[in-house]
Design an enzyme around this catalytic site. Structure first.
Site, short mmCIF file in Angstrom:
data_model
loop_
_atom_site.label_atom_id
_atom_site.label_comp_id
_atom_site.label_asym_id
_atom_site.label_seq_id
_atom_site.Cartn_x
_atom_site.Cartn_y
_atom_site.Cartn_z
CG ASP A 214 -50.42 -54.18 25.71
OD1 ASP A 214 -50.64 -53.00 26.05
OD2 ASP A 214 -49.55 -54.89 26.25
CG ASP B 8 -44.30 -65.79 22.36
OD1 ASP B 8 -43.96 -66.98 22.16
OD2 ASP B 8 -44.82 -65.41 23.42
#
Length: 397
Positions: free
Chosen positions: A14, A124
């Site tokens: 990613d 996050d």
């Protein structure tokens, strides 16, 4: 001058795809920053070279393991930080140290934007962006997965089209985040909260049900910090690493819970944090011996708020800094030894000793030598219960 974006880089698919993706979406140059907080895996230099091969104009790597242990894990140990009384903030603690390195890289390279690989439904994203805002209010933040719809399928297609040097194999059924303080596992079949975890998901801990010999360890603390194991001096990092091995081998530190995320949803999480749980358990017991009652009572309130702030991404907030000062002051006398037995998934305290102990044997004993003046108790109780006694005369509440 071309705009520059600093990307929090892990070396995986990613964030490797995000390098080129960001360049195409924004026209900016990308600087990749990878921070080692004890997550293991590939060599930092391999990760740095991959970032450059994927199109980054610069790539920085930082070994922040000692920094993370001393500056982030240690305050959590002193604060006995357990979110919802169970979770030792494994992921939450690592984000602010990564943020510091991202902000430093942005300043060094003249970047105006910081990017991360978080989704739009987790904690996050808040931890990264709130931390960056606190340290560098002038920086902007982007998240390709959240902001540019960089789905897994599209990321794989991009990777294959650009022939990026990274494998595009089927994604693990789990989402995993790990560092030296512990490991977090979520998604996959765990999203059904009736499903029990299987042994395959664990790496830091052995099956606690398997028969084995118990392991006894003596942990020495000075002012709340672990400084020795079995009499051998250790750094905070070494204490966590060695107890990860020893407590992990006994199955200590497995946590399966449904937790309240900051974004308002409940999420099933499985954690394993053998070193963290052993150290916090030992630290709590040493505080029972060395911290005065009223201070200990109030500190428990501070601990809960401290843990909530860190979980919620407020590491750099004024309140968190102020509470740090309280925790440090409360830790001044937390020095001594705790003996623990590690066995069957539990870390059990079996002995404590401290030169700063408030435990007075002569006051505590019921045998000959008792110095407690029991005759003083009756008058104390009369006064202590007086307000309730007066109120009771008035009738039912």
């Amino acid at each position: 001058m071309t705009e520059r974006v600093v990307l929090a880089y892990s070396g995986g698919l990613d964030t490797s795809v995000a390098i080129g993706w960001i360049a195409e979406e924004t026209g900016a140059e990308v600087i990749a920053v990878a921070v080692d907080v004890g997550q293991g895996g590939e060599d930092l230099d391999v990760i740095r070279k991959r970032a450059l091969a994927c199109g980054a104009v610069e790539a920085e790597v930082a070994d922040a393991r000692d920094e993370f242990a001393e500056g982030y894990c240690l305050p959590a140990i002193k604060a006995n930080a357990l979110y919802m009384d169970r979770y030792p903030l494994v992921s939450a603690l690592s984000r602010p140290v990564i943020v510091k390195h991202l902000v430093a890289a942005a300043e060094k390279h003249g970047a105006t934007t910081v990017a991360h690989g978080c989704t739009g439904k987790g904690n996050d994203q808040v931890r990264f962006e709130a931390g960056i805002a606190a340290l560098a209010p002038g920086l902007t933040c982007i998240a390709p997965v959240r902001d540019y719809a960089m789905t897994r399928d599209r990321a794989i297609a991009f990777c294959e089209r650009k022939q990026l040097p990274i494998a595009t194999t089927r994604k693990s059924p789990y989402s995993i985040d790990q560092n030296v303080f512990g490991r977090a596992v979520e998604t996959g079949f765990l999203e059904d909260i009736w499903n029990a975890p299987i042994e395959d998901i664990y790496e830091y801990t052995a099956d606690p049900a398997l028969p084995r010999e118990a392991d006894e360890v003596v942990i020495t603390f000075e002012a709340g910090a672990p400084v020795a194991l079995d009499g051998r001096p250790v750094t905070v990092l070494q204490a966590v690493q060695q107890l990860n091995e020893r407590a992990g081998a006994q199955g200590v530190g497995r946590i399966d819970m449904v937790e309240d995320r900051l974004v308002g949803i409940k999420s099933r999480e499985v954690y394993e944090a053998p070193g963290a749980i052993a150290l916090i358990t030992a630290h709590q017991e040493l505080e029972n011996v060395t911290v005065e009652r009223e201070l200990a009572r109030y500190k428990r309130q501070v601990e809960q708020r401290w843990g909530e702030l860190v979980y919620d991404g407020q590491w750099f907030s004024p309140l968190k800094r102020a509470l740090d000062g309280f925790v440090d002051e409360a830790s001044r006398h937390v020095s001594g030894d705790i003996r623990m037995t590690l066995h069957g998934g539990r870390a059990v305290v079996t002995g404590r000793r401290s030169e700063a102990s408030l435990y007075d044997f002569d006051l505590a004993t019921y045998d000959t030598g008792d110095t407690f003046d029991q005759s003083a108790a009756k008058g104390f109780i009369d006064i202590y219960g007086l307000s309730s006694k007066i109120a009771a005369k008035r009738g039912p509440a």
